[in-house]
Scaffold this motif. Structure first.
Motif, PDB file in Angstrom:
ATOM      1  N   LEU A 115       0.829  -1.201   0.000  1.00 15.50           N
ATOM      2  CA  LEU A 115       0.000   0.000   0.000  1.00 15.50           C
ATOM      3  C   LEU A 115       0.867   1.257   0.000  1.00 15.50           C
ATOM      4  O   LEU A 115       0.565   2.223  -0.709  1.00 15.50           O
ATOM      5  N   LEU A 116       1.954   1.228   0.741  1.00 10.18           N
ATOM      6  CA  LEU A 116       2.871   2.366   0.787  1.00 10.18           C
ATOM      7  C   LEU A 116       3.483   2.643  -0.582  1.00 10.18           C
ATOM      8  O   LEU A 116       3.484   3.784  -1.056  1.00 10.18           O
ATOM      9  N   PHE A 117       3.966   1.614  -1.251  1.00 11.30           N
ATOM     10  CA  PHE A 117       4.567   1.800  -2.568  1.00 11.30           C
ATOM     11  C   PHE A 117       3.525   2.170  -3.617  1.00 11.30           C
ATOM     12  O   PHE A 117       3.797   2.959  -4.519  1.00 11.30           O
ATOM     13  N   PHE A 118       2.331   1.607  -3.502  1.00 11.78           N
ATOM     14  CA  PHE A 118       1.260   1.932  -4.448  1.00 11.78           C
ATOM     15  C   PHE A 118       0.850   3.397  -4.336  1.00 11.78           C
ATOM     16  O   PHE A 118       0.696   4.084  -5.349  1.00 11.78           O
ATOM     17  N   THR A 119       0.673   3.897  -3.117  1.00 10.35           N
ATOM     18  CA  THR A 119       0.277   5.297  -2.960  1.00 10.35           C
ATOM     19  C   THR A 119       1.381   6.241  -3.418  1.00 10.35           C
ATOM     20  O   THR A 119       1.085   7.294  -3.985  1.00 10.35           O
ATOM     21  N   HIS A 120       2.630   5.878  -3.219  1.00  9.14           N
ATOM     22  CA  HIS A 120       3.717   6.720  -3.707  1.00  9.14           C
ATOM     23  C   HIS A 120       3.783   6.714  -5.234  1.00  9.14           C
ATOM     24  O   HIS A 120       4.061   7.745  -5.850  1.00  9.14           O
ATOM     25  N   ALA A 121       3.520   5.578  -5.833  1.00  7.87           N
ATOM     26  CA  ALA A 121       3.495   5.526  -7.300  1.00  7.87           C
ATOM     27  C   ALA A 121       2.369   6.400  -7.843  1.00  7.87           C
ATOM     28  O   ALA A 121       2.563   7.152  -8.809  1.00  7.87           O
ATOM     29  N   ILE A 122       1.206   6.325  -7.232  1.00  8.53           N
ATOM     30  CA  ILE A 122       0.077   7.171  -7.651  1.00  8.53           C
ATOM     31  C   ILE A 122       0.416   8.647  -7.444  1.00  8.53           C
ATOM     32  O   ILE A 122       0.127   9.493  -8.298  1.00  8.53           O
ATOM     33  N   PHE A 123       1.034   8.968  -6.322  1.00  9.16           N
ATOM     34  CA  PHE A 123       1.424  10.350  -6.020  1.00  9.16           C
ATOM     35  C   PHE A 123       2.368  10.901  -7.079  1.00  9.16           C
ATOM     36  O   PHE A 123       2.150  11.984  -7.625  1.00  9.16           O
ATOM     37  N   PHE A 124       3.410  10.160  -7.406  1.00  5.99           N
ATOM     38  CA  PHE A 124       4.383  10.635  -8.390  1.00  5.99           C
ATOM     39  C   PHE A 124       3.767  10.731  -9.781  1.00  5.99           C
ATOM     40  O   PHE A 124       4.039  11.676 -10.519  1.00  5.99           O
ATOM     41  N   LEU A 125       2.915   9.767 -10.150  1.00  6.83           N
ATOM     42  CA  LEU A 125       2.275   9.825 -11.459  1.00  6.83           C
ATOM     43  C   LEU A 125       1.322  11.013 -11.578  1.00  6.83           C
ATOM     44  O   LEU A 125       1.285  11.687 -12.613  1.00  6.83           O
ATOM     45  N   PHE A 126       0.563  11.287 -10.527  1.00  6.43           N
ATOM     46  CA  PHE A 126      -0.368  12.408 -10.589  1.00  6.43           C
ATOM     47  C   PHE A 126       0.375  13.746 -10.616  1.00  6.43           C
ATOM     48  O   PHE A 126      -0.063  14.675 -11.283  1.00  6.43           O
ATOM     49  N   LEU A 127       1.483  13.850  -9.897  1.00  8.36           N
ATOM     50  CA  LEU A 127       2.253  15.083  -9.956  1.00  8.36           C
ATOM     51  C   LEU A 127       2.869  15.286 -11.337  1.00  8.36           C
ATOM     52  O   LEU A 127       2.899  16.413 -11.840  1.00  8.36           O
ATOM     53  N   LEU A 128       3.330  14.218 -11.962  1.00  4.82           N
ATOM     54  CA  LEU A 128       3.832  14.336 -13.326  1.00  4.82           C
ATOM     55  C   LEU A 128       2.717  14.714 -14.294  1.00  4.82           C
ATOM     56  O   LEU A 128       2.925  15.507 -15.217  1.00  4.82           O
ATOM     57  N   TYR A 129       1.536  14.162 -14.079  1.00  8.04           N
ATOM     58  CA  TYR A 129       0.401  14.515 -14.927  1.00  8.04           C
ATOM     59  C   TYR A 129       0.043  15.999 -14.772  1.00  8.04           C
ATOM     60  O   TYR A 129      -0.205  16.686 -15.770  1.00  8.04           O
ATOM     61  N   LEU A 130       0.021  16.491 -13.548  1.00 12.02           N
ATOM     62  CA  LEU A 130      -0.262  17.910 -13.343  1.00 12.02           C
ATOM     63  C   LEU A 130       0.819  18.792 -13.944  1.00 12.02           C
ATOM     64  O   LEU A 130       0.555  19.901 -14.397  1.00 12.02           O
ATOM     65  N   ARG A 131       2.039  18.313 -13.972  1.00 12.00           N
ATOM     66  CA  ARG A 131       3.147  19.075 -14.547  1.00 12.00           C
ATOM     67  C   ARG A 131       2.962  19.258 -16.049  1.00 12.00           C
ATOM     68  O   ARG A 131       3.242  20.304 -16.602  1.00 12.00           O
ATOM     69  N   TYR A 132       2.475  18.229 -16.726  1.00  3.41           N
ATOM     70  CA  TYR A 132       2.353  18.281 -18.180  1.00  3.41           C
ATOM     71  C   TYR A 132       0.933  18.533 -18.669  1.00  3.41           C
ATOM     72  O   TYR A 132       0.647  18.385 -19.836  1.00  3.41           O
ATOM     73  N   GLN A 133       0.040  18.921 -17.774  1.00  3.97           N
ATOM     74  CA  GLN A 133      -1.341  19.220 -18.160  1.00  3.97           C
ATOM     75  C   GLN A 133      -1.388  20.607 -18.805  1.00  3.97           C
ATOM     76  O   GLN A 133      -0.633  21.504 -18.456  1.00  3.97           O
ATOM     77  N   LYS A 134      -2.322  20.763 -19.732  1.00  3.49           N
ATOM     78  CA  LYS A 134      -2.480  22.067 -20.386  1.00  3.49           C
ATOM     79  C   LYS A 134      -3.082  23.062 -19.419  1.00  3.49           C
ATOM     80  O   LYS A 134      -3.870  22.712 -18.569  1.00  3.49           O
ATOM     81  N   PHE A 135      -2.756  24.328 -19.573  1.00 14.34           N
ATOM     82  CA  PHE A 135      -3.165  25.349 -18.620  1.00 14.34           C
ATOM     83  C   PHE A 135      -4.407  26.119 -19.046  1.00 14.34           C
ATOM     84  O   PHE A 135      -4.921  26.911 -18.310  1.00 14.34           O
TER      85      PHE A 135
END
Length: 137
Positions: A115-135
């Motif tokens: 669960l710890l590794f899964f939530t961290h993977a989701i966290f990093f993926l969502f932050l990368l998605y927000l980084r490359y999302q259109k504004f």
């Protein structure tokens, strides 16, 4: 090893905040983008840190809840300050709720490392998605 994850969480949040701070004045943001930015990073940041603190300090459930809620609220206020006061309160409240709930969720699952590794993977993926999302809309 767990302190490394905590430092990585802080580093990713600060990198995303600095990127969004630079891009904030150049474009007009939609309402859904504002809600995504003010709710997603604080919620996942508090969730990941609450799980981490429960693994690092197993007997201190109340203290880990307070620390994770404080970190989630500060992250929510930080990202909400990019837009307006209402966004700050919304981000802070979502961070507090996730911070209070996450240590209890970790104890219920028996401090599962998956669960710890899964939530961290989701966290990093969502932050990368927000980084490359259109504004724009």
């Amino acid at each position: 090893m767990l302190w490394f994850f905590f430092a990585l969480n802080m580093w990713f949040v600060l990198l995303l905040y600095s990127y969004l701070l630079k891009k904030r004045h150049r474009t007009e943001n939609s309402a859904t983008f504002i809600v995504n930015v003010t709710m997603t990073p604080p919620l996942l940041f508090a969730l990941c840190n609450g799980l981490l603190f429960t693994h690092m300090y197993p007997g201190f459930l109340v203290e880990t809840s307070i620390a994770a809620a404080f970190l989630g609220a500060s992250c929510g206020l930080l990202f909400g300050s990019l837009f307006d006061n209402h966004s700050s309160m919304f981000g802070g409240a979502s961070g507090i709720l996730a911070g209070i709930i996450s240590p209890f969720m970790s104890e219920i699952t028996g401090r599962s490392l998956s669960l710890l590794f899964f939530t961290h993977a989701i966290f990093f993926l969502f932050l990368l998605y927000l980084r490359y999302q259109k504004f724009t809309h």
